[in-house]
Design an enzyme around this catalytic site. Sequence first.
Site, short mmCIF file in Angstrom:
data_model
loop_
_atom_site.label_atom_id
_atom_site.label_comp_id
_atom_site.label_asym_id
_atom_site.label_seq_id
_atom_site.Cartn_x
_atom_site.Cartn_y
_atom_site.Cartn_z
CD GLU A 1 41.08 27.59 29.23
OE1 GLU A 1 40.78 26.39 29.15
OE2 GLU A 1 41.55 28.24 28.30
CD GLN B 1 27.23 49.89 44.66
OE1 GLN B 1 26.76 49.01 43.96
NE2 GLN B 1 26.50 50.61 45.51
#
Length: 378
Positions: free
Chosen positions: A361, A334
């Site tokens: 994980e 952005q």
Amino acid sequence: MPVERLLPDREYTDLLALATELARDELKPLAAEYEEAERFPRDQFRLLGKSGLLGLPYPERWGGGDVPYEVYLQVLEEIAAAWMSVGVGLSVHTMSCFALAHHGTDEQRDRWLPSMLEGQLLGAYALSEAHAGSDAAALSTRARLDGAAYVVNGTKAWITHGGQADFYTTMVRTGEDEISCLLVDGHTPGLTAAPPERKMGLTGSTTTQMIFSDARVEADRLIGPAGSGMRIALSSLDSGRLGIAACAVGLAQAALDEAVSYAKGRTQFGRPVIDFQGLEFLLADMAAAVDSARATYLDAARRRDRGMPFGRAASVAKLVATDAAMKVTTDAVQVLGGAGYTRDFPVERYMREAKVPQIFEGTNQVQRMVIARHLKKA
């Protein structure tokens, strides 16, 4: 942007400086090219091994660096900031060595661990399966003892370094209610890699299914007693989650640095855009997110180094750091505006790479479950 580091001892300053220099000079210049070409950075892992960075948290006796985990993680953060695929690969390799280093016999360690820590052998961690991702206890890959070898059949999924690794720390079912850990040679007959997954990010790192079809694995490659595989897997994951947290912080730091540099150099209405309050506040929030996430993984690592329980702290660190990385990389795009959406700048790649740490994980939903369970036990 240099990050002020708080190291437990001055002797580790040179180690971190080495990692920073290697990341800046040897890794970062190649990252975009390799990711674009989906090229696996095997030579870079060998370089990490030769530089002594591939086995930092393990004992010197077997070629490791014997450094505290909080130091290893800060080195890992520097590597990931330069090239996320290599950072994640280093974290996965370190986790793949965990079972042997902590649960193997001295004879097993003497035989295999030095080559792993010095970079001659690259590791992979084979726990997940297509229908047993977050539910590790539901795995169906089976190993039947036949004389002096286990005969393994089944398919492991989402394997980082699949098809490239020299060894696979593999969780298998050795009985109806028994899960065990095998250290599988990557060149074992009957072990093959499926075509790599087509991923949105980390394209320089291969992720595949690994297929076991009557693969014979010598019985002396059993790590720990039969039936101890789930305990080994969960303890490996606690440490592995800290590695992913550090990688996520490195990625977020890289995105923040890129955003600040662009905002300083881009002018609108006669002044740098970083002077506009809208961007000032956005960048400040990004910096706060990075610093806060770093603090969580360092807190967990210090608990680990002191022998304290750190499972809950590891889940907190993984959750906070990976969510922060997703937000910070999105905000970096952005800040750059239209330029951030192009491949001329690395932030679009950082944003794509930030998604998967929220998933592997143990997804961040699973981390919330783990944290909640600890709260219930308190």
